[in-house]
Design a protein around this motif. Structure first.
Motif, PDB file in Angstrom:
ATOM      1  N   ARG A  32     -27.163  32.803 -48.327  1.00 59.77           N
ATOM      2  CA  ARG A  32     -25.770  33.084 -47.952  1.00 59.77           C
ATOM      3  C   ARG A  32     -24.835  32.054 -48.576  1.00 59.77           C
ATOM      4  N   LEU A  33     -25.197  30.791 -48.546  1.00 63.46           N
ATOM      5  CA  LEU A  33     -24.363  29.777 -49.180  1.00 63.46           C
ATOM      6  C   LEU A  33     -24.293  30.001 -50.682  1.00 63.46           C
ATOM      7  N   LEU A  34     -25.414  30.396 -51.294  1.00 64.41           N
ATOM      8  CA  LEU A  34     -25.435  30.641 -52.734  1.00 64.41           C
ATOM      9  C   LEU A  34     -24.494  31.772 -53.117  1.00 64.41           C
ATOM     10  N   ARG A  35     -24.493  32.843 -52.311  1.00 64.22           N
ATOM     11  CA  ARG A  35     -23.616  33.985 -52.621  1.00 64.22           C
ATOM     12  C   ARG A  35     -22.145  33.608 -52.562  1.00 64.22           C
ATOM     13  N   PRO A  42     -29.315  21.406 -49.674  1.00 67.04           N
ATOM     14  CA  PRO A  42     -28.492  20.207 -49.469  1.00 67.04           C
ATOM     15  C   PRO A  42     -28.676  19.258 -50.634  1.00 67.04           C
ATOM     16  N   ARG A  43     -27.596  18.635 -51.030  1.00 72.38           N
ATOM     17  CA  ARG A  43     -27.693  17.644 -52.085  1.00 72.38           C
ATOM     18  C   ARG A  43     -26.614  16.585 -51.882  1.00 72.38           C
ATOM     19  N   ALA A  44     -26.908  15.407 -52.355  1.00 72.47           N
ATOM     20  CA  ALA A  44     -25.957  14.318 -52.213  1.00 72.47           C
ATOM     21  C   ALA A  44     -24.836  14.492 -53.225  1.00 72.47           C
ATOM     22  N   GLY A  45     -23.623  14.463 -52.718  1.00 72.65           N
ATOM     23  CA  GLY A  45     -22.485  14.550 -53.618  1.00 72.65           C
ATOM     24  C   GLY A  45     -22.095  13.170 -54.108  1.00 72.65           C
ATOM     25  N   GLN A  46     -21.085  13.123 -54.939  1.00 72.45           N
ATOM     26  CA  GLN A  46     -20.612  11.831 -55.429  1.00 72.45           C
ATOM     27  C   GLN A  46     -19.958  11.066 -54.288  1.00 72.45           C
ATOM     28  N   CYS A  47     -20.225   9.764 -54.262  1.00 71.40           N
ATOM     29  CA  CYS A  47     -19.531   8.898 -53.318  1.00 71.40           C
ATOM     30  C   CYS A  47     -18.064   8.837 -53.743  1.00 71.40           C
ATOM     31  N   PRO A  48     -17.109   8.866 -52.807  1.00 73.97           N
ATOM     32  CA  PRO A  48     -15.705   8.740 -53.206  1.00 73.97           C
ATOM     33  C   PRO A  48     -15.501   7.523 -54.102  1.00 73.97           C
ATOM     34  N   ASP A  49     -14.664   7.649 -55.063  1.00 73.77           N
ATOM     35  CA  ASP A  49     -14.373   6.609 -56.043  1.00 73.77           C
ATOM     36  C   ASP A  49     -15.571   6.297 -56.933  1.00 73.77           C
ATOM     37  N   GLU A  50     -16.589   7.191 -56.956  1.00 74.46           N
ATOM     38  CA  GLU A  50     -17.787   6.930 -57.751  1.00 74.46           C
ATOM     39  C   GLU A  50     -17.444   6.767 -59.224  1.00 74.46           C
ATOM     40  N   ALA A  51     -16.481   7.538 -59.651  1.00 75.85           N
ATOM     41  CA  ALA A  51     -16.127   7.487 -61.074  1.00 75.85           C
ATOM     42  C   ALA A  51     -15.145   6.362 -61.394  1.00 75.85           C
ATOM     43  N   TYR A 161     -16.099   2.663 -36.627  1.00 73.01           N
ATOM     44  CA  TYR A 161     -16.618   3.183 -37.897  1.00 73.01           C
ATOM     45  C   TYR A 161     -15.709   4.270 -38.459  1.00 73.01           C
ATOM     46  N   ASN A 162     -15.197   5.132 -37.571  1.00 76.06           N
ATOM     47  CA  ASN A 162     -14.379   6.263 -38.014  1.00 76.06           C
ATOM     48  C   ASN A 162     -13.161   5.815 -38.820  1.00 76.06           C
ATOM     49  N   GLY A 163     -12.618   4.640 -38.456  1.00 72.50           N
ATOM     50  CA  GLY A 163     -11.426   4.158 -39.139  1.00 72.50           C
ATOM     51  C   GLY A 163     -11.672   3.654 -40.539  1.00 72.50           C
ATOM     52  N   LEU A 164     -12.940   3.658 -40.973  1.00 72.15           N
ATOM     53  CA  LEU A 164     -13.266   3.198 -42.325  1.00 72.15           C
ATOM     54  C   LEU A 164     -13.320   4.328 -43.337  1.00 72.15           C
ATOM     55  N   ILE A 165     -13.265   5.569 -42.855  1.00 69.91           N
ATOM     56  CA  ILE A 165     -13.485   6.724 -43.724  1.00 69.91           C
ATOM     57  C   ILE A 165     -12.182   7.496 -43.902  1.00 69.91           C
ATOM     58  N   ALA A 166     -11.768   7.704 -45.142  1.00 73.33           N
ATOM     59  CA  ALA A 166     -10.544   8.460 -45.426  1.00 73.33           C
ATOM     60  C   ALA A 166     -10.802   9.955 -45.279  1.00 73.33           C
ATOM     61  N   ALA A 167      -9.744  10.704 -45.064  1.00 73.40           N
ATOM     62  CA  ALA A 167      -9.846  12.155 -44.885  1.00 73.40           C
ATOM     63  C   ALA A 167      -9.308  12.927 -46.076  1.00 73.40           C
ATOM     64  N   ASP A 168      -9.256  12.282 -47.245  1.00 73.67           N
ATOM     65  CA  ASP A 168      -8.709  12.967 -48.421  1.00 73.67           C
ATOM     66  C   ASP A 168      -9.784  13.734 -49.194  1.00 73.67           C
ATOM     67  N   SER A 169     -11.048  13.656 -48.755  1.00 72.47           N
ATOM     68  CA  SER A 169     -12.127  14.406 -49.391  1.00 72.47           C
ATOM     69  C   SER A 169     -12.940  15.072 -48.290  1.00 72.47           C
ATOM     70  N   ILE A 170     -12.726  16.370 -48.101  1.00 71.15           N
ATOM     71  CA  ILE A 170     -13.328  17.091 -46.976  1.00 71.15           C
ATOM     72  C   ILE A 170     -14.321  18.121 -47.496  1.00 71.15           C
ATOM     73  N   ASP A 171     -15.502  18.165 -46.881  1.00 68.19           N
ATOM     74  CA  ASP A 171     -16.520  19.127 -47.270  1.00 68.19           C
ATOM     75  C   ASP A 171     -16.019  20.545 -46.995  1.00 68.19           C
ATOM     76  N   PRO A 172     -16.062  21.446 -47.988  1.00 68.17           N
ATOM     77  CA  PRO A 172     -15.491  22.791 -47.801  1.00 68.17           C
ATOM     78  C   PRO A 172     -16.284  23.654 -46.824  1.00 68.17           C
ATOM     79  N   VAL A 173     -17.553  23.372 -46.580  1.00 68.86           N
ATOM     80  CA  VAL A 173     -18.356  24.182 -45.674  1.00 68.86           C
ATOM     81  C   VAL A 173     -18.233  23.702 -44.238  1.00 68.86           C
ATOM     82  N   SER A 174     -18.484  22.414 -44.018  1.00 68.05           N
ATOM     83  CA  SER A 174     -18.488  21.883 -42.653  1.00 68.05           C
ATOM     84  C   SER A 174     -17.130  21.388 -42.205  1.00 68.05           C
TER      85      SER A 174
END
Length: 547
Positions: A32-35, A42-51, A161-174
């Motif tokens: 269903r996710l593939l379609r 599941p796979r690890a995405g790029q860490c923010p600012d990875e590039a 901990y929550n205050g350390l994570i920005a909300a400018d990169s949000i997973d489109p599924v979850s």
């Protein structure tokens, strides 16, 4: 609201409809996710600012989060039964990072990201990837019963901990922010004094002074042999001491509550007070504790002993809006001496009722010191009980009540104020007191006790077998080593005992032991000596369980 606790609830459903997925099964690969254009695995995405090469220098580590098993997200940190298992927010860091930056387990550290900074307690982990840091999700509420103040959600000293994570990169599924991987840096907290950090294992101490407090009660002041700094502690905590006892030079390990103020700006040592333990055998022969006898009769100024750093979760608050009821039996007064010494000189101490039980004046330790503290602390009321007053004991002067202490001496008006109750003394006294308070409406979660038990040498090796009786169900079985923990053994017999995590954390499987001896495979005994955790417990003799 009642909630049904159903184990293996999916097992009764048809295989194709067990779970709400396309196949009805647990899916690691999703068509269903593939379609819909998403990765089917599941796979690890790029860490923010990875590039971003510049971010790699400022934030060279990857911050992730994992539940510790005690809390549900940011909830429940105000519950004493859970909080005592994880008092402070921790961050696991790799050994290489710790060595490079001079950090030891127990040190305060600061974890910084591009949007904020938070304070954690370091836990050094061998085998953790050298670039990974694991923090505890959520924020930390107040827990008066364990002397834990609320930790800020924001601000310089927050541990959120929550205050350390920005909300400018949000997973489109979850719809989740990147809690699993975010660039960070780790540094020692500059406010933490590393010269007074906790130490691992045992440390050599010298007996600096000895003082007789009462009949067969000795106070011992101990100073570190290396002359180094010492950490403070929380009122009610204890130290574990290792003694070498003649004539055979046997090493004996015991734990004793700390006395004296919990916080000192230039601490030079620790103090304990020990009563010589005495009892009778079945034949009426007098027996005495080996460690306590050595301390009272043989220990001398200049002797060397070994101490572990202060620890323990029987702790009491110096700042709380709730009154405190303190029940002490004999030498069980020691943690409360620490509390009162810690409160002396502080503004706005809590309202306290100390019920102190002794046999008579000869056994009454710290009498003059408690009187002096009562004069210093206007919110302290003390009631002394003598079970068997001696000829020279004067009522109204040496003691207030002739007889045994009971919950009836706690005024109803005080119970209305929802006090926190702390007990330290003989187990039968504490059990009777707690039961009577519970009958008067005090929640058992508000009643805390200190329990010290000498190590028991039991074995549960291969080939052993014992009879196990489940008293309430009337079921009996023969347990063998191959059966493993009692929870699984009970299930083999058709009994459905309560259970939860099955790793000894949640304590859902706690069962009272009517008779017999138990050993816990994970090495941690419940604080209540009459309970066992069925998911970890194995018999060490024939046993009877209240199940």
């Amino acid at each position: 609201m009642p909630v049904a606790d159903v184990e293996r609830k999916y097992a009764g459903r048809p295989r194709e409809r067990a779970f709400h997925t396309q196949t009805g099964l647990v899916e690691l690969y999703s068509e269903r996710l593939l379609r819909h254009g998403y990765p089917p695995l599941p796979r690890a995405g790029q860490c923010p600012d990875e590039a971003d090469d510049t971010a790699g220098g400022a934030y060279p580590f990857v911050l992730t989060s994992a539940k510790n098993g005690y809390y549900c997200h940011s909830q429940h940190r105000g519950l004493p039964s859970l909080r005592r298992r994880a008092l402070q927010p921790e961050a696991e860091i790799p050994a290489a990072l710790a060595a490079a930056r001079g950090i030891a387990s127990g040190d305060a550290i600061r974890v910084t990201t591009s949007i904020g900074s938070a304070r954690f307690i370091a836990k050094v982990r061998e085998g953790l990837h050298p670039r990974v840091v694991v923090g505890e999700f959520g924020w930390w509420q107040r827990c008066d019963a364990l002397a834990q103040t609320a930790l800020g959600v924001t601000g310089e000293n927050n541990s959120n901990y929550n205050g350390l994570i920005a909300a400018d990169s949000i997973d489109p599924v979850s719809g989740s922010v990147p809690l699993r991987a975010y660039r960070c840096n780790v540094e020692p907290d500059p406010a933490f004094d590393v010269t007074r950090r906790r130490w691992d294992g045992y440390r050599a101490f010298r007996v600096a002074s000895l003082a007789k407090e009462a009949r067969e009660v000795m106070s011992v002041c101990l100073e570190p042999l290396d002359g180094g700094g010492l950490p403070d502690f929380l009122p009610g905590q204890h130290v574990t001491i290792k003694l070498t006892v003649p004539p055979a030079g046997e090493e004996i390990v015991r734990s004793y509550s700390l006395t004296g103020p919990a916080v000192l700006p230039a601490r030079r040592g620790y103090s304990i007070s020990v009563r010589r333990a005495a009892g009778l055998t079945d034949t009426g022969e007098a027996v005495f504790g080996r460690a306590s006898s050595h301390i009272n009769l043989c220990l001398a100024v200049g002797d060397i002993v070994s101490l572990r750093a202060p620890s323990g979760t029987f702790v009491m608050p110096v700042h709380t809006r709730r009154p405190l009821v303190l029940l002490a039996g004999g030498i069980g007064i020691t943690p409360f001496i620490c509390l009162l010494e810690s409160l002396a000189g502080l503004a706005d101490p809590p309202k306290m009722l100390l019920l102190y039980a002794n046999q008579n004046g000869l056994a009454h330790a710290f009498r003059s010191r408690i009187q002096a503290l009562r004069d210093t602390l206007p919110t302290l009321e003390v009631v002394n009980f003598y079970d068997r007053p001696a000829q020279g004991d004067v009522p109204g002067v040496d003691y207030d009540v002739a007889g045994r202490v009971s919950a009836e001496h706690v005024p109803a008006g005080l119970l209305v104020q929802r006090p926190l109750v702390y007990m330290c003394g003989p187990a039968p006294m504490m059990t009777a007191f707690a039961d009577a308070l519970a009958d008067r409406g005090v929640p058992r979660a508000d009643i805390l006790r200190e329990v010290f038990r000498s190590p028991e040498r039991v074995a549960a090796g291969p080939g052993q077998q014992f009879n196990v009786v489940f008293a309430r169900s009337g079921t009996t079985g023969t347990w063998r080593s191959a059966d493993g923990p009692l929870l699984g053994f009970a299930e083999k017999l058709g009994l459905a005992l309560p259970s939860g995590c099955r790793v000894g954390q949640c304590e859902s499987c706690a069962v009272s032991v009517v008779s017999g001896r138990i050993r816990h495979l994970h090495g941690e005994q419940p604080e209540d000596a009459g309970m066992c955790l069925a998911c970890q417990a194995v018999p060490a003799s024939d046993i009877v369980l209240n199940a």
